[in-house]
Structure formats: C-alpha cells, structure tokens
Motif scaffolding. Structure first.
Motif, short mmCIF file in Angstrom:
data_model
loop_
_atom_site.label_atom_id
_atom_site.label_comp_id
_atom_site.label_asym_id
_atom_site.label_seq_id
_atom_site.Cartn_x
_atom_site.Cartn_y
_atom_site.Cartn_z
N LEU A 1 0.87 -1.18 -0.14
CA LEU A 1 -0.12 -0.07 -0.05
C LEU A 1 0.91 1.33 0.03
O LEU A 1 1.51 1.35 1.04
N SER B 1 0.35 4.41 -9.45
CA SER B 1 0.24 2.97 -9.57
C SER B 1 1.62 2.53 -10.55
O SER B 1 1.81 0.94 -10.32
N GLU C 1 -8.83 2.71 4.38
CA GLU C 1 -9.85 1.85 3.91
C GLU C 1 -9.28 0.56 3.25
O GLU C 1 -9.93 -0.52 3.33
N ALA C 2 -8.25 0.50 2.78
CA ALA C 2 -7.64 -0.58 2.14
C ALA C 2 -7.28 -1.75 3.21
O ALA C 2 -7.76 -2.77 2.88
N GLU D 1 -1.00 5.52 -5.31
CA GLU D 1 -1.91 6.69 -5.12
C GLU D 1 -2.88 6.76 -3.92
O GLU D 1 -4.07 7.26 -4.01
N LEU D 2 -2.45 6.19 -2.86
CA LEU D 2 -3.31 6.03 -1.58
C LEU D 2 -2.91 7.26 -0.45
O LEU D 2 -1.64 7.47 -0.18
N LEU D 3 -3.71 7.89 -0.42
CA LEU D 3 -3.77 8.91 0.97
C LEU D 3 -4.06 8.16 2.24
O LEU D 3 -4.22 7.01 2.05
N GLU E 1 -10.68 -3.22 4.21
CA GLU E 1 -11.22 -4.17 3.19
C GLU E 1 -10.50 -5.67 3.19
O GLU E 1 -11.20 -6.57 2.97
N GLU F 1 -6.10 8.14 4.38
CA GLU F 1 -7.44 7.74 4.68
C GLU F 1 -7.57 6.51 3.68
O GLU F 1 -8.32 5.53 3.95
N ASP F 2 -6.85 6.61 2.72
CA ASP F 2 -7.28 5.37 1.30
C ASP F 2 -6.43 3.98 2.10
O ASP F 2 -6.98 2.93 1.99
N LYS F 3 -5.27 4.35 2.71
CA LYS F 3 -4.70 3.11 3.26
C LYS F 3 -5.47 2.52 4.23
O LYS F 3 -5.46 1.31 4.38
N ARG G 1 -1.36 -1.63 -4.22
CA ARG G 1 -2.38 -0.22 -4.44
C ARG G 1 -1.69 0.65 -4.41
O ARG G 1 -0.73 1.04 -3.35
#
Length: 707
Positions: A553, A558, A584-585, A576-578, A588, A580-582, A574
């Motif tokens: 992550l 990408s 969420e990842a 281009e994760l901010l 998931e 908060e995206d990390k 994955r």
C-alpha cells in the motif's frame, strides 16, 4: 481507601524486584495479599519479570517479605543484581531434597537388611522431615489462613499419609515434591534468562568528562550534556551523539544485528552497544531511565503483564478448579466408606492423592512461561513484541500490508532527473524547492534538498509553509504560492497532453514523480528513485511460503507501485493512496482475508497500523513514536526479522495450546483414576508437579527459535 488515608499517603507508583517467584499460582496469591495491605490502591505481580508494582502507599521491604513468606518471596536487596546469586543446585531446597534421597536409600537398605521396624520408620520419618521441611514451612501458615496453595495441600497429604502409616510413600512424596520444586526453580530461571540478559547488557558505571574533569559515576548520576568517554572494547552506558572519533559498533543488543555498524561524528549511538577499536567521545542525550535499551526492557516487562487470550480461559478455569477438587476429595472421603464399604484408611488415602492434584500449577504456568520465553527471545533478536495478545495475533495473521517508502525500500530516494517547463530556470527552480522542502522531514523532500545542495544552489526564502500528509506541501516564495507534491495533487486540468505523457513515461520507468507549480503553472518535474532493500525480496518469499498474503500500500503512483511490487515478488499492490485510503484498504483486506498486519515507518501509516489487527513499525531504535504506538517493533531496518517473528509467534501459539491440553488431560486423568482406587500418592505427585515442570520445559523451547 478513605479520603483521609489518601491525604496521609499520597498516591505513588513503586516497583520492587523480587526473588523466590517460582510458582505462578503462588505469585497470584501473593499479589492478592499485597492488595489487602493498608494504603495500597492496586498491586500487580509480573511473574515473568519477577517484579511487583504497587500503586498507592509504598510498603517497606520487610512488610513485603512478610507477605511473601508463605512461598519464600522476598524483595531483592540490590535490584541491579541477578536474583539467582547461587547456582540452583546449591539452593536450600536442592540440598534438603538431596538429603531426603540419601535417607530414603538408607531406609530401603535397612529394610532389605531386615533391620528393626523402628529404625526403618525413623529413617523414613527423617526423610519426610528433611524433604518436606521447606514445604511445611510454607504450607502450615497457609492452612491456618485457609489458603489452599500447593504447599498447604502437600503438607496435608504427607501428614495424612504418616497418620495412616504409609511411611515409605510419605517420604517418597516429600522427596518427589522437593525434586519438582528444585526443577521449577531451575526452569523458571531458565525461562527468565532472556530478560535477565537484557538487564545485564548496559554497564552500571560510566566514565564521563564534566567541567574538564574525568569522573567514574553510576549511570543514574550521569546528566544530559555530559561527555561519555568510550574506549575500544567497552560497552556504551548511555544513549548519545558522537562528538569525536570513529568506530564500528555492535548494536545487537538494540537492533539484533550481529554485523557492526560504522559510526562517526554526528551519528546517534545507543546504550548497550559494544564499541570496536576506536575511541569515542559521546554527548549524552538521554538519562539512564530514558535510554532506548531501558525502554525496551521496560516494555518487554510490561508486555508480560498484557495477558494473551488463552490466559483468560486459564484464569476462569483455575478459579473454579481447586474448590471443586477440594469438595470432591471430601466427597471421596465420606462416600466411599458409607456407600461402597471401603475402609476409611483407603478412602483417606484416595482423598489425599486427590488433594495433590487440586492445585492447577501446570495450567496456571502454561501460558505465561511460553510468553516470557517468546517475548524475551524476540527482544534479544531485535524484535519488540508488546504483549501476549500481540504475540498470539502475529501467529494467526493471514495477510500483511506493507508501506513502500522506508519499509520495502531504503527510504532514501535520490533525484535522478529534473525536467523544467515553460522556460523555467533550473537553478531558480532548485532554489525554490530547496527553500520549501528544507522545512519538511519527508524522505522525498530531503532528497530534493540534497540535490540542490549538491549543485551549490542557495535556498530561496519560504514563508507560511504547510505540509499535507500523503499529498505534498505548499509555501509562499517571492510573494507567490508554490505547491510541490504528487502529480495528482499538484497538476491542474490545464496541463498539456504532452506534459502528462512525459510524466507517465517517467512513472512507467519506476520513478516517483514530484511536481512543482506556482499558481497552477507547472514549473518542474523531479524524477526520484528509491532502492529496494536487499531483505525485502527474501522476506516476501518466506512470508508467501508461510501462507501469508503480502500486499503493498503506497502513496506513490500505480506505475511505480507496480514496478516495485514486481521487484520484491508481490502479486497485489495499491498505489496513489492517501492516509485515509490506506486505512480503507486495510479494512477491506481484513474483511476479505481475515487477520491483517500493517508494516510501516511513517506518520502516514499510523491510521492504517491502528486499524490493523497488528501494527508493525520499522526501525524503532531511537524512534520514540514507533516504540510507543505500534504493537510490534522491528528495531533495525531489517525485514528479515518479520518471518522470524511470524515463526516465533506460531510456535508460541502451538506450545501454549500443547501446554493447556496436556495440563487439562493430566488433571482429568488423575481425577478419573481416583475412583477405581488407582491413583497413588506417587502417581498424583508425578501428575501434578511433573506436568508443571514439563510445560515449563516445553515453553523454554521457544528460546531456541532463531532468525
């Protein structure tokens, strides 16, 4: 405690180092006794670390010794000394047990030679007194206070056997219990040896220079700012920063790395490191209790107090087991003669045998001894596991997510290419970037600043600097707002297709691209590359072999993520994760794969690490944030320790399970054998104390798991 008492005894936290802690069940009873002392708000006994922590009123050592007298628990006279000052075979318990064996052999010899019964009985009784003296000394006070620990139950069992004329069995049981007690002393010390080795790593004295004078002081007297003098072959007593000198230091005590690390002026060094062949002058930066080694020791000790999930079951079971067996013993004594017509001496014998297995020693010690061994072993090899719950979690992971920069890669990117646009001057661009990024600690920012320094560019003045984690930063330079960061954040919609194509070409080559703009006008693009760690590929391969799914992550684009993932052998990534995206990842992946760990080293990874079942920090040596916020810390920047941690954790889970099952089966089998009258006193002692020794020895096997 009343308000008046609190006013008289202000709340304090006092730690006492103990000796004589050989029985986990006795340690729990000792803890309860201390809690009852006037002025004590709370008390915790750390069995693995042989430590008592009292909150409330500080108790004098004499009072604590009195409370622990039932099992020989005492406060160490010198907390810095090893608790085992003499070899286990020279302990009083071992000497008495040896004397008991000799008397039993003399009694058996006299019996074989046809000696008078009074001589034989006298020898057996002497063996009982010699072998059971320590047990009775601890057990009798417990009986008077209705405290049915193992010593009290054994005292009743031996006295009962003598009362019904079973002299030989009473002597053998007293002897066997002495053997088991001696073995417990040995195995408990062995299990604690890994922690004790940490305590012994740092010197207690330091040679320092203060006001031009050389002084030999205890480490507690050394102050921040003193100059520590370290000669070749000596260990560093304090954390600090090298002022003068160069040398190679063995930092295995802190990081687990056996290969010495070259150090020079300006480098950070740690207490417990072994100096090579250079003379060093080190500015002390931390007090003795604040050094990295001190924090590691403190956290390892505290980790042993954080109970594993298996311990909760053991505690619940042990709470009801002993009273149930005591009631069953009474029932055997009463029901067998009344219902089955068994003579009362035989019924009493069976009840006494059942009493011996009433104390759940093996079960109580099954989990903490395994945790002590595993956490101590991990600490000696540069891995800090901060509790039994985290140890068990690491052994049940299905997926591990990795940050890229500073974790899979070295985290020291270098600028490989600078592309300017729209007629921007290269030197001016570097000056602007150097002025902005000099205020940032991000690895990419430092790389750009190093490039500017290398080309002799003087940084431009920057004001109102503001960092945006996962995106970049902005500042006012020459009165205009400049922004530097990821293309997705920096680029405007008006950028030409050719410019976007050029950026994509760089990203396809595996470069990390950083863009600089001023008021939506692109000035330059910096292409940076970060080298993959040599240990990353091997660590990923070993994790896959262990059945763990690795995922990368990263906040990088990408294309760069794909290139790095392919290089280290990862199938899933994955980009281009901010932050908060990390996060969420991770959530998931937890839903789709089960238990997950997040490995990272930066502030950007903190939310994802907190959301994961286990947060694993890289390079914790000297980093207070990593030490305090993560569940597991790899003290060196060495990912090869991660597969070792997984193997150790899985081994610990397996051994805890084995210990619990073995303890329960042994207990239930012993209880079952009493009904047909097959449970002898000898067999009962083997079933109880033999099981305790065996589960402890089984736990010690965890010390042999190596990276």
């Amino acid at each position: 405690m009343s308000e008046g008492e609190q006013a008289i005894h202000p709340e304090v936290k006092v730690v006492y180092r103990l000796t004589g802690l050989t029985c986990a069940d006795c340690a729990a009873k000792f803890e309860r006794e201390v809690k009852k002392a006037p002025g004590v708000i709370d008390a915790r006994v750390n069995f693995g670390a042989s430590k008592l922590t009292i909150r409330g009123k500080a108790l004098p050592p004499e009072q604590i010794n009195q409370l622990g007298a039932f099992d020989g628990i005492r406060v160490k006279e010198d907390p810095t000394e090893d608790g085992r000052r003499i070899p286990w075979y020279r302990e009083r318990q071992a000497l008495f047990t040896g004397g008991s064996l000799l008397l039993i052999l003399f009694a058996l010899g006299a019996k074989g030679a046809g000696a008078h019964e009074s001589v034989i009985v006298g020898l057996f009784l002497s063996a009982v007194i010699t072998g059971g003296w320590e047990t009775a000394r601890k057990g009798l006070p417990g009986l008077f206070r209705h405290r049915f620990d193992m010593n009290a139950l054994m005292t009743v069992a031996v006295a009962g056997a003598i009362g019904i004329g079973y002299w030989e069995e009473a002597a053998v049981v007293a002897f066997l219990f002495g053997v088991s007690e001696t073995l417990q002393i040995y195995t408990s010390d062995k299990a604690r040896s890994s922690l004790q080795s940490l305590l012994d790593l740092a010197p207690r004295k330091a040679v320092i220079r203060r006001n031009g004078e050389e002084l030999n002081l205890s480490v507690e007297e050394v102050k921040v700012g003193d100059t520590l003098l370290v000669r070749p072959g000596e260990k560093l007593a304090m954390d600090g920063r090298i002022l003068r000198g160069v040398s190679s230091l063995n930092q295995a005590a802190i990081t687990g790395e056996s290969v010495p690390v070259f150090k020079e002026a300006g480098d950070e060094v740690f207490a417990g490191s072994l100096n090579g062949d250079g003379f060093l002058e080190v500015e002390v930066t931390k007090r003795a209790e604040e050094t990295t080694l001190s924090k590691i020791i403190s956290m390892v000790e505290e980790a042993q107090e954080k109970r594993a999930p298996a311990q909760a079951f053991v505690d619940r079971f042990a709470k009801f087991y002993t009273p149930a067996i005591l009631l069953l013993s009474l029932a055997v004594l009463l029901i067998k003669p009344m219902v089955f017509g068994i003579i009362w001496q035989d019924a009493l014998y069976d009840a006494l045998a059942l009493l011996i297995v009433a104390c759940p020693c093996a079960l109580v010690v099954s989990t903490p001894m395994a945790i002590v061994s595993a956490i101590g072993n991990a600490a000696r090899n540069g891995v800090l596991i901060k509790g039994g719950i985290h140890l068990e979690t690491a052994g049940s992971l299905n997926v591990i997510a990795f940050d890229k920069t500073g974790t899979l890669t070295w985290g020291e990117p270098a600028v490989k290419e600078v592309v300017t646009f729209d007629g921007a001057d290269r030197q001016q661009v570097l000056a602007i970037v150097a002025g902005m990024e000099s205020m940032s600690e991000h690895p990419l920012a430092r790389a750009v600043v190093r490039r500017a320094e290398a080309e002799g560019v003087v940084p431009a003045g920057a004001e109102e600097f503001q960092a945006y984690p996962g995106r970049g930063a902005e500042a006012i330079v020459d009165g205009r707002l400049h922004r530097i960061g990821s293309p997705r954040w920096v680029l405007s919609e008006h950028i030409s297709g050719r410019t976007r194509q050029r950026i994509e070409e760089l990203e396809n080559q595996g470069y990390t691209v950083v863009c600089l703009n001023v008021e939506d006008r692109l000035l330059a693009v910096f292409a940076l590359a970060d080298e993959v760690r040599g240990t990353s590929r091997e660590a990923v391969r070993e994790l896959k072999q262990a059945g763990i799914h690795p995922v990368m992550l990263t906040g990088d684009n990408s294309r760069t993520a794909r290139a790095i993932a392919a290089e280290v052998g990862m199938d899933e990534y994955r980009g281009e994760l901010l932050p908060e995206d990390k996060l969420e990842a991770v959530q998931e992946l937890k839903e789709s794969h089960g238990k997950i760990a997040m490995v990272g080293d930066g502030v950007n990874d903190a939310p994802a690490m907190a959301a994961a079942d286990s947060g694993i920090a890289m390079g914790g040596a000297g980093t207070d944030t990593a030490l305090e916020t993560s569940d597991i810390v790899l003290m060196a920047d060495d990912l090869s320790k991660l597969p070792f941690t997984i193997r150790l954790s899985r081994a610990a889970r397996g051994i805890i399970r084995q210990n619990i099952i073995f303890s329960l089966v042994t207990k239930f089998l012993a209880v079952y054998l009493v009904f047909p009258g097959w449970l002898t006193l000898w067999l009962a002692i083997f079933a109880d104390m033999g099981a305790t020794v065996l589960v402890t020895l089984n736990s010690i096997r965890l010390l042999k798991v190596k990276p």
